[in-house]
Design a protein around this motif. Structure first.
Motif, PDB file in Angstrom:
ATOM      1  N   VAL A 158       1.562   1.960  -6.252  1.00 51.55           N
ATOM      2  CA  VAL A 158       0.190   1.960  -5.753  1.00 51.55           C
ATOM      3  C   VAL A 158      -0.302   3.394  -5.580  1.00 51.55           C
ATOM      4  O   VAL A 158      -1.440   3.728  -5.936  1.00 51.55           O
ATOM      5  N   ILE A 184      -2.739  -4.519  -6.062  1.00 53.20           N
ATOM      6  CA  ILE A 184      -2.259  -4.952  -4.753  1.00 53.20           C
ATOM      7  C   ILE A 184      -2.365  -6.461  -4.592  1.00 53.20           C
ATOM      8  O   ILE A 184      -1.424  -7.127  -4.156  1.00 53.20           O
ATOM      9  N   ARG A 193       0.820  -1.222   0.000  1.00 50.57           N
ATOM     10  CA  ARG A 193       0.000   0.000   0.000  1.00 50.57           C
ATOM     11  C   ARG A 193       0.849   1.266   0.000  1.00 50.57           C
ATOM     12  O   ARG A 193       0.469   2.280  -0.590  1.00 50.57           O
TER      13      ARG A 193
END
Length: 292
Positions: A184, A202, A179
């Motif tokens: 991301v 993810i 994350r």
């Protein structure tokens, strides 16, 4: 320069471990025998009406009334133990794989969702997971099985409920690490829906540790199912899993009829150890720091 695909490199590296390769062959062989049980087993252990009670508790090598040799002997119901073990493998593998798949799906969804939401939702979800991890899986499975009753669906639900927390904790740790990475953050800055970023960016990077945990938990689910069946809260007696076969012969151990429990127990040990050896090799390859 090695132009082989990642799967080819993974397979080549996996084959370098003779122990893991032999374990994989054993697992595949046992799966093949379980799938082919109706074709290769000399008897249908589910057909209780046609089980000859006169052949009950016969030693290995006994030629029964059906005209064929009971190479591993018979149990207290007159079942041919070789046939019962082959069918028991089907049930054990089915329970382990289905329960593992459900636990993987539920646990991965919860762990990744908690990592994405953050804040209070993350704390709440992971505290529930941590609370479950504080209890032994066998205790949870035993309580849930006793509440739901006997049957395949009930047992699968109990096994999945007892094991999903391991996947949730693994998925949360992997998703939390992903994350905070730049790719991301860049994906979240685009007009893409958040769900697409989570499940398309993810999740794929969380799969390697989840696959390792899944391998171990399948073996654990098989052992849990055998334990519950041995204790009488798993599958009904009409569906003899390996745990049920061991339980059926336990009372005859001191009378010299060891084969009723010993041979199903050996089959169960071989299956669990082989799956764990395969999982250990996959873990070593997935995590470079653990490579030998």
């Amino acid at each position: 320069m090695d132009r082989a695909s990642p799967f080819a490199r993974f397979g080549r590296e996996f084959a370098e471990s003779r122990t893991a390769l032999v374990a994989l062959i054993v697992v595949l062989l046992m799966i093949g025998l379980a799938l082919a049980a109706p074709l290769v087993a000399p008897q249908d252990p589910y057909d209780l009406a046609n089980l000859p009670l006169m052949d009950a508790r016969r030693p290995p090598g006994y030629v029964g009334s059906g005209g064929y040799t009971h190479w591993l002997g018979t149990d207290a119901q007159g079942r041919d133990l070789l046939s019962a073990i082959l069918y028991g493998l089907r049930i054990s593998l089915q329970m382990g794989l289905v329960a593992g798949a459900i636990a993987l799906t539920l646990g991965a969804a919860l762990g990744i969702t908690a990592a994405y939401l953050g804040g209070r939702w993350e704390a709440f979800i992971m505290r529930v997971v941590d609370l479950q991890l504080a209890f032994p899986a066998i205790l949870l499975a035993l309580v849930i099985s006793a509440m739901l009753g006997q049957g395949k669906l009930q047992l699968i639900a109990a096994l999945a409920a007892a094991q999903y927390a391991y996947f949730a904790r693994t998925a949360h740790g992997a998703a939390s690490a992903e994350r905070g990475k730049d790719y991301v953050e860049a994906a979240f800055s685009t007009p893409l829906p958040a769900s697409r970023v989570v499940w398309r960016h993810i999740l794929p990077n969380c799969l390697p540790p989840l696959i390792v945990v899944a391998t171990v938990q399948v073996a654990s689910a098989i052992a849990l199912e055998a334990t519950l069946s041995f204790l009488g809260v798993g599958l009904p007696v009409t569906e003899p899993s390996l745990g049920m076969l061991i339980s059926n012969g336990f009372q005859y151990m001191l009378s010299g009829r060891y084969w009723i429990s010993i041979y199903p127990g050996i089959a169960l040990i071989i299956l669990i150890v082989a799956i764990n050896l395969v999982g250990d090799q996959i873990r070593d390859q997935v995590n470079p720091r653990l490579k030998r």
